[in-house]
Scaffold this active site. Structure first.
Site, PDB file in Angstrom:
ATOM      1  CG  HIS A  79      -0.867   5.508   6.362  1.00 42.94           C
ATOM      2  ND1 HIS A  79      -1.511   5.841   5.192  1.00 42.94           N
ATOM      3  CD2 HIS A  79      -1.821   5.497   7.330  1.00 42.94           C
ATOM      4  CE1 HIS A  79      -2.796   6.037   5.436  1.00 42.94           C
ATOM      5  NE2 HIS A  79      -3.003   5.824   6.713  1.00 42.94           N
ATOM      6  NE  ARG A 127      -2.295   8.806  -0.350  1.00 38.62           N
ATOM      7  CZ  ARG A 127      -2.546  10.097  -0.310  1.00 38.62           C
ATOM      8  NH1 ARG A 127      -3.546  10.559   0.422  1.00 38.62           N
ATOM      9  NH2 ARG A 127      -1.818  10.952  -0.997  1.00 38.62           N
ATOM     10  CE  LYS A 128       3.406   8.627   4.430  1.00 38.01           C
ATOM     11  NZ  LYS A 128       1.986   8.741   4.781  1.00 38.01           N
ATOM     12  CB  ILE A 129       6.212   4.101  -2.146  1.00 42.45           C
ATOM     13  CG1 ILE A 129       6.013   5.537  -2.639  1.00 42.45           C
ATOM     14  CG2 ILE A 129       6.534   3.190  -3.326  1.00 42.45           C
ATOM     15  CD1 ILE A 129       7.235   6.143  -3.279  1.00 42.45           C
TER      16      ILE A 129
END
EC number: 2.6.1.102
Length: 394
Positions: free
Chosen positions: A189, A191-193
């Protein structure tokens, strides 16, 4: 304060650029845009990075969790032990199987599942344990796996936030996703790194489970599209099981391959920014930096700060004041049992989870964050920590 106060500092920002755009273009122009050669290459490269025998790409971490539980025969009337203190998708995936999530409380220092509470939650209906490597900090897996082994329960690691995080196992650092348990599930997603826009991955050491994942993610179709495309004679597929449409596109996978190649530098930058926050918070009474056990190396998917009574303003007031100064934050991780969709779900008292939700903020952290941006965030926090009567934040 400086002119940075006039602009918004987000809590997170995906790191995407020309290389990712070129990769997406390559996939689009190839004519193969759904679960083709780019997906296969991404799976191979991801498995190599985390040290897993098998990796299967899917459309999200939620679908990864659902596939893992479904393939492990979790079904109606079963129970799955997990935490309430996590994103709602963890419990939703259990519900998709017709099973019931059984919530246990967390370790108040790490915000991860408390292994000492698991055994008491096991019943004859328990079919699996789902620990969550919360915001990238690995769980204490050793006692958890010992309990699971004694009760012959599979462990599905919710590693949505944990790519690049490491755990010390028998004096050797291992990346989350090897996996420690039966299966590990990742999210891509924004928001993930590492992001592919959306998407997920299952990793496992079990070849039979991997075959199940690949069958189930594409409607239960016996012959994958790649095999039909390369066949030298006419072949017909069949559908031996009811499956799902949980495929990753080649466009996403092409982006993911670029992200994975860039990942070490993104991770290093994130760890450096987190270290700077930690040093700064030592001088701000009332704000407590994340607790990191000596056998873990987190990726700092998020930087969680505990706001104690020693800080001059309450957590929610702090968040609003930061927002008014252009600094976005998020509350502590949600609790599923406190959401309307699960309000009627019976559960034991979860006081630590509730305190963590209401007493923690997530500060801005992303690998492209500049030194000036981080210095501004720290400066606002330092000003707010002073006696509010002594001076006003500029």
């Amino acid at each position: 304060m400086n002119s940075l106060s006039l602009r918004r500092i987000p809590v997170a920002r995906p790191s995407l650029g020309e290389a990712e755009a070129a990769a997406a273009r390559r996939a689009i122009l190839s004519g193969w845009i759904t679960q083709g050669p780019e997906v296969a290459a991404f799976e191979e490269e991801f498995a190599a990075y985390v040290g897993a025998a098998h990796a299967c790409a899917v459309s999200s971490c939620t679908t990864a969790l659902h596939l893992a539980l479904h393939a492990l025969d979790v079904g109606p009337g079963d129970e799955v032990i997990t935490v309430s203190h996590t994103f709602i998708a963890t419990a939703n995936a259990i519900r998709y199987c017709g099973a019931r999530p059984v919530f246990v409380d967390i370790d108040p220092r790490t915000y991860n599942i408390d292994p000492t509470q698991i055994e008491a939650a096991i019943t004859p209906r328990t079919r699996a344990i789902v620990p969550v490597h919360q915001i990238g900090l690995p769980c204490d897996m050793s006692p958890l796996l010992e309990i699971a082994g004694r009760h012959q329960l599979p462990v599905v690691e919710d590693a949505a936030c944990a790519i690049g995080s490491e755990l010390l196992v028998d004096r050797t650092w291992e990346r989350i996703g090897r996996p420690q348990g039966t299966v590990a599930c990742f999210s891509f997603h924004p928001r993930k790194i590492l992001t592919t826009g959306d998407g997920g991955m299952l990793t496992t050491s079990d070849p039979n489970l991997d075959r199940k994942f690949r069958l189930l993610r594409q409607h239960g179709m016996s012959i994958p599209d790649t095999a039909r495309h390369e066949a030298k004679s006419v072949v017909f597929e069949n559908y031996p099981v009811v499956g799902f449409n949980y495929r990753m596109t080649d466009i996403q996978a092409a982006i993911g391959r670029v992200q994975l190649a860039r990942f070490p530098e993104m991770l290093d930058r994130r760890i450096a920014l987190a270290a700077k926050y930690t040093r700064a918070l030592r001088g701000i009474p009332g704000l407590v930096s994340p607790f990191i056990p000596v056998n873990t190396c987190p990726n700092y998917q998020s930087y969680a700060v505990q706001v104690t009574n020693a800080f001059p303003i309450q957590r929610d007031v702090l968040m609003q004041t930061l927002l008014e100064h252009g600094v976005s934050t998020r509350r502590g991780i949600m609790n599923i049992h406190q959401e309307p969709a699960y309000a009627e779900e019976p559960h034991q008292p979860l006081p630590r989870s509730e305190r963590a939700r209401d007493g923690v903020i997530l500060l801005p952290l992303y690998d492209a964050m500049t030194e000036d941006e981080q210095a501004y965030v720290i400066g606002v926090l330092e000003d707010l920590a002073l006696d509010n009567n002594s001076r006003e934040v500029q």
